[in-house]
Design a protein around this motif. Structure first.
Motif, mmCIF file in Angstrom:
data_model
loop_
_atom_site.group_PDB
_atom_site.id
_atom_site.type_symbol
_atom_site.label_atom_id
_atom_site.label_comp_id
_atom_site.label_asym_id
_atom_site.label_seq_id
_atom_site.Cartn_x
_atom_site.Cartn_y
_atom_site.Cartn_z
ATOM 1 N N PHE A 135 -88.017 -7.687 4.438
ATOM 2 C CA PHE A 135 -88.890 -8.557 4.068
ATOM 3 C C PHE A 135 -90.175 -7.951 3.694
ATOM 4 O O PHE A 135 -91.061 -8.618 3.285
ATOM 5 C CB PHE A 135 -89.493 -9.422 5.330
ATOM 6 N N TYR A 163 -83.869 -24.486 -3.060
ATOM 7 C CA TYR A 163 -83.612 -24.618 -1.729
ATOM 8 C C TYR A 163 -82.113 -24.248 -1.643
ATOM 9 O O TYR A 163 -81.722 -23.360 -0.684
ATOM 10 C CB TYR A 163 -83.925 -25.710 -0.853
ATOM 11 N N GLN A 172 -80.537 -20.598 0.139
ATOM 12 C CA GLN A 172 -79.519 -21.213 1.479
ATOM 13 C C GLN A 172 -79.300 -19.824 2.377
ATOM 14 O O GLN A 172 -79.658 -19.598 3.396
ATOM 15 C CB GLN A 172 -78.576 -22.095 1.305
ATOM 16 N N GLY A 173 -78.360 -19.169 1.561
ATOM 17 C CA GLY A 173 -77.531 -18.171 2.311
ATOM 18 C C GLY A 173 -78.500 -16.722 2.594
ATOM 19 O O GLY A 173 -78.158 -16.224 3.489
ATOM 20 N N GLN A 175 -81.165 -14.126 3.710
ATOM 21 C CA GLN A 175 -81.956 -14.055 4.851
ATOM 22 C C GLN A 175 -83.676 -13.652 4.555
ATOM 23 O O GLN A 175 -84.359 -13.352 5.461
ATOM 24 C CB GLN A 175 -81.551 -12.883 5.839
ATOM 25 N N PRO A 207 -85.932 -15.279 2.386
ATOM 26 C CA PRO A 207 -86.124 -16.539 1.559
ATOM 27 C C PRO A 207 -87.476 -16.519 0.942
ATOM 28 O O PRO A 207 -88.668 -17.396 1.455
ATOM 29 C CB PRO A 207 -86.175 -17.782 2.395
ATOM 30 N N LEU A 208 -88.018 -15.580 0.248
ATOM 31 C CA LEU A 208 -89.328 -15.584 -0.305
ATOM 32 C C LEU A 208 -89.588 -15.927 -1.730
ATOM 33 O O LEU A 208 -88.573 -15.721 -2.544
ATOM 34 C CB LEU A 208 -89.948 -14.198 -0.413
ATOM 35 N N THR A 212 -91.732 -19.039 0.703
ATOM 36 C CA THR A 212 -91.613 -20.065 1.303
ATOM 37 C C THR A 212 -92.380 -21.140 0.647
ATOM 38 O O THR A 212 -93.738 -20.835 0.266
ATOM 39 C CB THR A 212 -91.756 -19.922 2.805
ATOM 40 N N ILE A 213 -91.924 -22.420 0.546
ATOM 41 C CA ILE A 213 -92.745 -23.473 -0.145
ATOM 42 C C ILE A 213 -93.403 -24.340 0.831
ATOM 43 O O ILE A 213 -92.873 -24.701 1.728
ATOM 44 C CB ILE A 213 -91.811 -24.401 -1.180
ATOM 45 N N ASP A 239 -90.550 -34.316 1.708
ATOM 46 C CA ASP A 239 -90.529 -32.831 1.847
ATOM 47 C C ASP A 239 -89.316 -32.215 2.037
ATOM 48 O O ASP A 239 -88.502 -32.726 2.972
ATOM 49 C CB ASP A 239 -91.399 -32.550 3.001
ATOM 50 N N LEU A 289 -87.754 -29.614 2.689
ATOM 51 C CA LEU A 289 -87.385 -28.627 3.862
ATOM 52 C C LEU A 289 -87.769 -29.375 5.207
ATOM 53 O O LEU A 289 -86.833 -29.109 6.177
ATOM 54 C CB LEU A 289 -88.659 -27.362 3.835
ATOM 55 N N MET A 290 -88.692 -30.293 5.172
ATOM 56 C CA MET A 290 -88.896 -30.970 6.536
ATOM 57 C C MET A 290 -87.855 -32.245 6.675
ATOM 58 O O MET A 290 -87.424 -32.584 7.886
ATOM 59 C CB MET A 290 -90.227 -31.756 6.471
ATOM 60 N N ARG A 305 -84.784 -31.627 6.359
ATOM 61 C CA ARG A 305 -83.751 -31.030 7.019
ATOM 62 C C ARG A 305 -84.091 -30.978 8.408
ATOM 63 O O ARG A 305 -83.279 -30.839 9.611
ATOM 64 C CB ARG A 305 -83.510 -29.639 6.611
ATOM 65 N N VAL A 306 -85.352 -30.524 8.893
ATOM 66 C CA VAL A 306 -85.847 -30.125 10.201
ATOM 67 C C VAL A 306 -85.733 -31.540 10.888
ATOM 68 O O VAL A 306 -85.361 -31.453 11.954
ATOM 69 C CB VAL A 306 -87.564 -29.955 9.933
ATOM 70 N N LEU A 354 -82.404 -32.143 11.686
ATOM 71 C CA LEU A 354 -81.516 -31.515 13.230
ATOM 72 C C LEU A 354 -82.311 -32.006 14.383
ATOM 73 O O LEU A 354 -81.726 -31.595 15.551
ATOM 74 C CB LEU A 354 -82.267 -29.782 12.559
#
Lengths: 135, 257
Positions: free
Chosen positions: A5, A92, A96-97, A99, A101-102, A104-105, A120, A122-123, A125-126, A129
């Motif tokens: 990272f 996105y 996905q796969g 590790q 993920p730069l 981040t949006i 949103d 990403l949200m 998906r949150v 879940l």
């Protein structure tokens, strides 16, 4: 396994795609960066979008910022994100796969458009879940 | 599918080897399960944080934007000169790593240097105070945003790690372990079968041998019996043959031999 990272030694940049006010506000904090040596047509790390900006330019800015390896966070007004939702979702998928993920949006509200979590990428998906568990 | 096993020759060495593998698979499975549980806990925490912070974002941005409007009112439109004054970013973000259950998770840390000189000039002009305030409010917003970005990246990383780990747990539980168990029981069955065959063969051979011995004994007994009889009847036959000879020579015609 070395760190994946790290990015830039001196620290990574933030980038902003937003309306004039949003960009102005964040530029005040000092996140703005201009590097004339960059080979992209966009030499800075911010892009102002107004009602006259063609969508292709916005998409291009998004692509440029996400492909750079020195940008860790991309701030984007949500109403602008909505216009390029397709490109966003594509990004996105691609990330996905990995590790690493730069960048981040972060979708942020603007003066004219309050934040809506349902849009949103990403949200959602949150929420999906978290949803069943809240019941 | 339950009968799937590894293709091996059923030897005692294979048995030891596969028993060892089975033990390894069981241990690995329980370790991975623990990792998955740790990740699940972290995941849930990140989700909660993420939701809370994102909801709070609206308020933070509203405050910042309000400051900006005030500043624009006092200082006029300073956006152009601001854009011109941008050189090198004084606010950057460092990526650090957090280690959770053996998984490296990214965390953003904000770092600031001194504001560029050209930007400082802005604070001095008309409405400079308002501009300073705006800068402060946007800086606070930035802190919140950097934290949010951290959470988002962590969320993506944990999500992926959890998926991978669960896949491995399931693979061990439903594929590898049963296969190994089947292999071990196959080897054991084969070895037992072979032992029984050996045993059975030995028994048969023994039986045959015993029979052969018996038969030989019986032969011997029979032979000696016959010999004894012959000896006895031999005497009679000698006497009988003398009588018989005389009788036949004399000629008793009534006796028909």
């Amino acid at each position: 396994m070395g760190s994946r990272f790290i990015g830039l030694q001196e620290g990574n940049l933030l980038a902003v795609i937003g309306d004039e006010d949003t960009v102005t506000g964040f530029l005040l904090t000092g996140v703005g960066h201009v590097d004339m040596l960059r080979k992209e047509s966009l030499k800075s790390n911010f892009f102002i979008v107004n009602s006259k900006t063609p969508q292709s330019q916005v998409e291009n800015a998004f692509r440029v910022f996400t492909q750079r390896d020195d940008i860790a966070i991309l701030l984007i007004n949500q109403h602008i994100a909505n216009e390029i939702r397709g490109v966003l979702d594509e990004y996105y998928e691609m990330v996905q796969g990995r590790q690493n993920p730069l960048p981040t949006i972060l979708e942020i509200p603007s003066k004219t458009h309050p934040y809506e979590m349902d849009k949103d990428s990403l949200m959602t998906r949150v929420q999906a879940l978290m949803g069943p568990r809240e019941l | 599918m339950a009968q799937a096993r590894y293709a091996v020759f059923a030897t005692r060495m294979a048995l030891t080897i596969y028993k060892g593998k089975l033990k390894g698979a069981i241990k690995g499975h329980s370790l991975l399960k623990r990792k998955a549980d740790a990740l699940k806990i972290k995941f849930r925490k990140v989700l909660k944080d993420l939701m809370e912070n994102k909801m709070a974002l609206g308020g933070t941005m509203r405050d910042a934007n309000f400051s900006l409007s005030t500043a624009k009112y006092s200082a006029g439109d300073f956006s152009e000169s601001l854009k011109e004054s941008v050189e090198s970013a004084s606010v950057r973000v460092r990526i650090q790593e957090e280690n959770v259950a053996g998984v490296r998770l990214p965390v953003f840390k904000q770092q600031s240097e001194d504001i560029g000189s050209s930007m400082q000039l802005l604070g001095l002009g008309k409405g400079g105070q308002a501009i300073q305030k705006t800068r402060q409010s946007f800086l606070s917003a930035l802190e919140v945003l950097v934290h949010l970005a951290s959470l988002q990246t962590t969320f993506v990383a944990v999500d992926e790690a959890l998926k991978v780990t669960n896949r491995r747990v399931n693979a061990l539980e439903h594929v590898v372990k049963p296969k190994l168990e089947n292999t071990v029981s196959y080897i054991v069955t084969e070895l037992d079968e072979r032992e029984r065959e050996e045993f059975f063969r030995l028994k048969k051979i023994q039986e045959k041998k015993a029979k052969a011995i018996e038969a030989a004994e019986a032969q011997k007994n029979a032979e000696s019996l016959v010999e004894a009889q012959l000896r006895l009847t031999g005497q009679f036959t000698n006497e009988a043959s003398e009588e018989g000879a005389s009788m036949s020579m004399g000629g008793d015609n009534d006796l028909l031999y």
